[in-house]
Design a protein around this motif. Structure first.
Motif, short mmCIF file in Angstrom:
data_model
loop_
_atom_site.label_atom_id
_atom_site.label_comp_id
_atom_site.label_asym_id
_atom_site.label_seq_id
_atom_site.Cartn_x
_atom_site.Cartn_y
_atom_site.Cartn_z
N UNK A 76 65.12 7.77 -28.55
CA UNK A 76 64.01 8.42 -28.56
C UNK A 76 62.97 7.65 -27.72
N UNK A 77 62.55 8.51 -27.00
CA UNK A 77 61.24 7.97 -25.70
C UNK A 77 60.23 9.15 -25.66
N UNK A 78 59.20 8.92 -26.39
CA UNK A 78 58.15 9.92 -26.76
C UNK A 78 58.55 11.28 -27.49
N UNK A 79 58.55 12.25 -26.75
CA UNK A 79 59.30 13.62 -27.41
C UNK A 79 60.81 13.68 -27.02
N UNK A 80 61.04 13.07 -25.95
CA UNK A 80 62.46 13.10 -25.44
C UNK A 80 63.30 12.41 -26.51
N UNK A 81 64.51 13.14 -26.87
CA UNK A 81 65.64 12.53 -27.59
C UNK A 81 66.82 12.89 -26.88
N UNK A 113 61.88 16.00 -30.38
CA UNK A 113 61.05 15.53 -31.55
C UNK A 113 60.39 16.69 -32.07
N UNK A 114 60.35 16.77 -33.45
CA UNK A 114 59.27 18.01 -34.03
C UNK A 114 58.63 17.44 -35.03
N UNK A 115 57.38 17.45 -35.06
CA UNK A 115 56.37 16.91 -36.02
C UNK A 115 56.39 17.67 -37.29
#
Length: 225
Positions: free
Chosen positions: A137-142, A171-173
């Motif tokens: 995981x890096x920020x929103x990138x997975x 990612x999804x909050x």
């Protein structure tokens, strides 16, 4: 001169209470009729059709036809992600419904967010996969790692069976946990596999996902939790 997209247009579409209730109902990932959405919004069929026309023109929903029946669904996962994010913001700022339903705990435990697993179990899955190096995981990138591919193989999912879409996952909050769960095509594939294996069932007419006792044990064992 103002630059960039005009968020006021989309915000105005979502901001109407009836339209907001319709959009949240469509977070189930199922296509619904105007009549079903009218019931969700607590308005007449004529009023619901008027609202749906605005949502369709605004690019938030799309019509679907099957025979003589006409259904409506969200325009795509980005709309679902935006709605889930707004629900998290509403919860964080105290904008809660005055009366919560008896199914609220079940909704928070495990539910679908458009097409993937959310709630406590969705966040648990994300955390365990990241902790064990199955996803990077890096920020929103997975990104799915080699360890992740092996983990999927234990579910009977071969690498060539995965969606070709990129990004494969993101990612999804999570609105109830206010932390990330796994979204994207990979998350959709996993949700479908949990249902195929009989680990869980969708509760009809809701977003709730109910894991069977044995299925929950299998799910936790797969995660190493």
């Amino acid at each position: 001169m103002k630059l960039g997209p005009d968020i006021a247009v989309v915000a105005a579409l979502i901001g109407d209470p009836a339209r907001a209730n319709m959009l949240v109902a469509l977070l189930s990932g199922q296509a619904l009729t105007a009549g079903e959405l009218a019931a969700e919004a607590g308005v007449s069929l004529q009023t619901a059709s008027h609202h749906l026309g605005k949502l369709e023109a605004g690019g938030l929903v799309v019509p679907r036809k099957q025979g003589r029946h006409r259904y409506v669904s969200l325009a795509g996962p980005e709309v679902a992600k935006a709605l889930e994010g707004l629900m998290g913001l509403a919860a964080a700022t105290g904008a809660r419904r005055v009366r919560t339903g008896p199914k609220e705990p079940a909704l928070r435990h495990a539910r679908v967010c458009y097409d993937h697993l959310a709630g406590e179990l969705g966040v648990l899955m994300f955390d365990r996969l990241e902790a064990q190096g199955a996803i990077a995981v890096e920020g929103e990138r997975v990104d799915l790692t080699d360890e992740g591919a092996q983990r999927l193989a234990r579910l009977g999912l071969a690498p060539d069976s995965l969606p070709r879409a990129r990004p494969l996952c993101r990612t999804c909050l999570d609105w109830s946990e206010r932390r990330s769960h796994l979204g994207g095509p990979l998350a959709k594939t996993l949700m479908g596999r949990f249902l195929e294996l009989g680990w869980a069932d969708r509760e009809a007419g809701t977003r709730i996902v109910r894991f069977r006792p044995t299925g929950l044990g299998e799910f936790q064992a797969w995660l190493g939790a």
